[in-house]
Scaffold this motif. Structure first.
Motif, PDB file in Angstrom:
ATOM      1  N   ASP A 592     -36.151  31.966   1.077  1.00  0.00           N
ATOM      2  CA  ASP A 592     -36.803  33.082   0.060  1.00  0.00           C
ATOM      3  C   ASP A 592     -36.610  32.241  -1.166  1.00  0.00           C
ATOM      4  O   ASP A 592     -36.587  31.131  -1.391  1.00  0.00           O
ATOM      5  CB  ASP A 592     -35.705  34.123   0.250  1.00  0.00           C
ATOM      6  CG  ASP A 592     -34.324  33.772   0.172  1.00  0.00           C
ATOM      7  OD1 ASP A 592     -33.982  32.649  -0.544  1.00  0.00           O
ATOM      8  OD2 ASP A 592     -33.353  34.831   0.107  1.00  0.00           O
ATOM      9  N   ASP A 594     -34.282  32.037  -3.488  1.00  0.00           N
ATOM     10  CA  ASP A 594     -33.203  31.375  -3.699  1.00  0.00           C
ATOM     11  C   ASP A 594     -33.109  30.168  -3.055  1.00  0.00           C
ATOM     12  O   ASP A 594     -32.155  29.469  -3.098  1.00  0.00           O
ATOM     13  CB  ASP A 594     -31.972  32.424  -3.244  1.00  0.00           C
ATOM     14  CG  ASP A 594     -31.728  33.528  -4.344  1.00  0.00           C
ATOM     15  OD1 ASP A 594     -32.406  33.560  -5.432  1.00  0.00           O
ATOM     16  OD2 ASP A 594     -31.550  34.555  -3.540  1.00  0.00           O
ATOM     17  N   GLY A 595     -33.992  29.571  -2.202  1.00  0.00           N
ATOM     18  CA  GLY A 595     -34.165  28.394  -1.387  1.00  0.00           C
ATOM     19  C   GLY A 595     -33.975  28.353   0.010  1.00  0.00           C
ATOM     20  O   GLY A 595     -34.574  29.418   0.652  1.00  0.00           O
ATOM     21  N   SER A 762     -26.707  25.283   3.161  1.00  0.00           N
ATOM     22  CA  SER A 762     -27.790  25.351   2.217  1.00  0.00           C
ATOM     23  C   SER A 762     -28.646  23.962   2.062  1.00  0.00           C
ATOM     24  O   SER A 762     -27.884  22.951   1.931  1.00  0.00           O
ATOM     25  CB  SER A 762     -27.258  25.800   0.824  1.00  0.00           C
ATOM     26  OG  SER A 762     -27.957  25.807  -0.164  1.00  0.00           O
TER      27      SER A 762
END
Length: 764
Positions: A592, A594-595, A762
């Motif tokens: 998304d 945000d990454g 992440s």
């Protein structure tokens, strides 16, 4: 099992006549405030006047804790879903008369806003009757005590429906397509005059059902009018298409297909029959007689054949337990597209868990589990990723990339294709979608409740106006395929292929076309004359027999493009990321604004990327030396591994306590309690409150612990296993009002309990 005797099949496209396609008019069109227009022709949906292939997935927001919504919507989007359909369960929102709840998991407005945030369109299925295995079909108990009939045109019922629609419209205010929002469709009622539901207020041993309706289109049109008056203003309204349900002309009828039908066991005690769902039909042809349940109240060519309830899974009912075959889902998509569908719709795509009623009442229908509505869906009720998700993803990427071209193409079937018996494993099941010159050859070798044999070296000839195209067809049992012919690759003509197109990506100014080779098939690409393959003038490329991922270059004059060929398994592990990147993992990627994150049940994950330098190295992901898949970059994404132990103690004959560590969700995204047991029904409790249940079907029972993390800091989970009984009898011989159950044997055993961490890494 292999078939020994090959056959030759022929299909002529020489007298091809194109479809007549026209607009359905203002009842089926709308313009957003940014000028974007959505509309319908008689064959497909359009966006700004161009064909738009819709892929809808059902996700019931009130059947999931709101903390899970966003990531599950992202997973749907990553899987190629572009429309989210959801029931609005009246009984979930107005359990007590006059008291509407839109808090927590019932926060419809927040759910709509999340769809908007992630660019997903929405269809609200507002009832008042929705079914969906909800109590009374979703209509509150108190409505049945009123001095009027529900699902009927009387002032009392319409007054309450007006209030319901007004409340829903308030939640959706400013979120309709015309306002720049995601809500494009509204379904009125569900299966009106086709389906009812058990009346859950009555005694469990009776057989009483709520009213199913008898006022036809008049009822549907009055509710549509009422919805508009209350502020429900979508681009189009929809209704149920199947089963003789009321279908007004001003609504889009939506269809479906279920090959696993637990409801038949209300009155049937035999084996589940093989169904007609996996036989090709032509659903958009006025002169064609379908052998399925497709019996529209309109001429088929007057409306698009669109779906909202293709079996994306199925619940177990008490009298029918089964392990849902995940290969059935993409086989269903294959059948529907080949048969003329340009709008897929899965029920369910995202599983869920029923909320508990305000006073401890269960809000489900009595034939299904009290809490679990996992549905064995592509995405499980606690976010689990199933094989069906991986398989349909390739089809969704395909229709996203290439659907605009073939939406207007016609279905052509060999004579008698629709009459193939479900258990006929002698005939090749095939169909074509074409404009007369180019197209796709669809193959299906899957059948529910029956195993079709592997097919070896059948010959199939397509007769075109100026040439014949010949395939050697081999395909594994349970497999399906979509094979292109005269496929345009940036001006290079792929004459035919024994490989399925997935998508096209572009990186560094060079296009790459992605294909996979279906199981049981030998990959082959045949190009037009004058093409160079890897710098050599030749027209045929053969894939290696032990294919994982291969890359080759094609060129004609100044036009060049790459072809990336994958195995079926590798294609299922592929995700499309921003920047034209492709990433491959056994976990799941979520991307998304945000990454990028990787969700996995493994702390250490091998990730492949195309182009090979597609990821920048970080603390969490690093490049490894190239492996056997030299065309892909190899990376390792890892985080700290956790081992979480559960302490199990038997508390009574069929009861166990499970002590969960207070830190169970520390450092992980979630933790799945995995229970293997023998028995009839499993029920899980915390401090006397049921939190989950399971009808035993041989699969591992899973419970996501994140939802209960705070309670588990002070209380254990109690597991009750209702036993399977042999020779059960209720003893009633006492002169007093005494009854007791006795059985010759009881079978109930807790075989194992483990906790599976779910990690999130992440990527950047």
């Amino acid at each position: 099992m292999d078939r020994e005797n090959k056959k030759t099949y022929e299909l002529s496209l020489q007298n091809f006549a194109a479809k007549k396609i026209y607009s359905l008019g203002e009842n089926f069109s709308g313009v957003s405030r940014d000028g974007t227009e959505l509309s319908f022709t008689n064959y497909y949906m359009e966006k700004n006047g161009r064909p738009f292939f819709g892929v809808s997935g059902e996700f019931h927001y009130s059947r999931m804790e709101e903390s899970r919504w966003e990531d599950e919507l992202i997973k749907m989007k990553m899987g190629g879903i572009n429309v989210v359909a959801t029931y609005v369960f009246w009984i979930h929102h107005e359990e007590e008369e006059g008291i509407f709840r839109f808090d927590g998991r019932r926060n419809l407005r927040r759910f709509i806003q999340l769809c908007r945030k992630h660019g997903l369109y929405m269809i609200l299925r507002v009832g008042p009757f929705v079914h969906g295995e909800a109590r009374n079909g979703g209509i509150p108990d108190w409505m049945y005590g009123k001095p009027f009939e529900v699902r009927s045109l009387n002032d009392g019922f319409l007054t309450h429906v007006r209030q319901l629609y007004t409340e829903i419209a308030g939640q959706a205010e400013g979120q309709f397509f015309k306002d720049g929002g995601p809500v494009i469709g509204v379904q009125i009622d569900n299966e009106y005059m086709h389906s009812s539901a058990p009346w859950e207020m009555t005694a469990g041993i009776t057989n009483e059902w709520v009213f199913g309706g008898n006022e036809g289109n008049e009822y549907m049109l009055r509710l549509k009018e009422l919805a508009a008056e209350c502020g429900l203003s979508p681009v189009f309204y929809t209704c149920t298409g199947w089963g003789g349900a009321a279908m007004p002309d001003s609504m889009i009828p939506l269809w479906g297909g279920y090959a696993f039908r637990p409801w038949m066991f209300y009155s049937y005690k035999g084996e589940h029959p093989a169904t007609e769902e996996y036989v090709y039909q032509d659903y958009h042809n006025d002169g064609f007689t379908c052998t399925s349940d497709f019996k529209p109240a309109y001429w088929p060519e007057e409306k698009p054949y669109s779906c909202c309830e293709m079996g994306g899974g199925m619940m177990c009912c008490y009298y029918y337990r089964f392990r849902y075959p995940y290969k059935s889902v993409d086989a269903m998509a294959n059948i529907k597209i080949a048969s003329g569908c340009n709008f897929l719709g899965y029920y369910m795509f995202q599983g869920g868990s029923n909320p508990l009623g305000k006073h401890g009442m269960f809000l489900n229908e009595g034939q299904v589990p009290k809490i679990s509505y996992d549905y064995q869906a592509a995405l499980g009720e606690f976010g689990q990723v199933r094989e069906s998700y991986r398989r349909v993803k390739s089809i969704h990427y395909f229709v996203r990339q290439f659907g605009e071209k073939f939406c207007g193409w016609k279905t052509v079937l060999p004579e008698g294709a629709e009459k193939i018996a479900p258990k006929d494993d002698t005939m090749l099941r095939y169909a074509v979608r074409t404009d007369g010159k180019r197209g796709y050859l669809f193959l299906n070798n899957y059948q529910d409740h029956f195993m079709l044999q592997d097919r070896r070296n059948d010959e199939l000839v397509l007769h075109l106006e100026e040439e014949d195209l010949k395939w050697e067809i081999s395909i594994a049992g349970d497999e399906n395929a979509i094979l292109p012919f005269h496929f345009d690759m940036d001006g290079i003509d792929l004459v035919k292929a024994n490989a399925q197109a997935v998508t096209r990506v572009e990186a560094g100014g060079v296009a790459t076309y992605v294909f996979f080779v279906p199981d049981g098939m030998q990959g082959e690409f045949v190009f037009e004359e004058g093409v160079q393959i890897n710098g050599v003038s030749e027209t045929v490329y053969h894939c290696g027999k032990d294919l994982t991922a291969e890359l080759f270059e094609t060129a004609k004059g100044t036009v060049k493009c790459n072809v990336l060929v994958l195995s079926r398994e590798m294609a299922g592990n592929m995700y499309m990321l921003s920047g034209g990147r492709l990433a491959f993992t056994e976990g799941i990627f979520l991307e998304d604004a945000d990454g990028i994150r990787l969700e996995s049940t493994k702390a250490s994950n091998t990730v492949y990327v195309y182009p090979a330098d597609g990821f920048a190295e970080t603390e969490k992901i690093r490049r490894l030396p190239d492996s056997g898949t030299a065309c892909l970059g190899t990376y390792l994404a890892e985080t700290e591994e956790r081992v979480i132990e559960a302490e199990v103690r038997q508390a009574a004959s069929f009861k166990y306590t499970v002590r969960i560590p207070e830190t169970v969700t520390d450092g992980v995204k979630d933790a799945l309690l995995q229970i293997a047991y023998t028995g009839d029904v499993g029920s899980a409790f915390i401090n006397g409150r049921m939190i989950h249940d399971n009808f035993a079907n041989g699969a591992v029972w899973e419970i996501g612990l994140k939802d209960f993390a705070e309670e588990l800091k002070k209380d254990d989970i109690t597991i009750h296993i209702a036993p399977l009984k042999e020779g059960a009898n209720v003893k009633v011989e006492s002169a007093m009002a005494a009854r007791s159950e006795e059985a010759e044997a009881y079978a109930a055993e807790l075989e194992s309990v483990r906790i599976q961490p779910v990690y999130e890494i992440s990527i950047g």
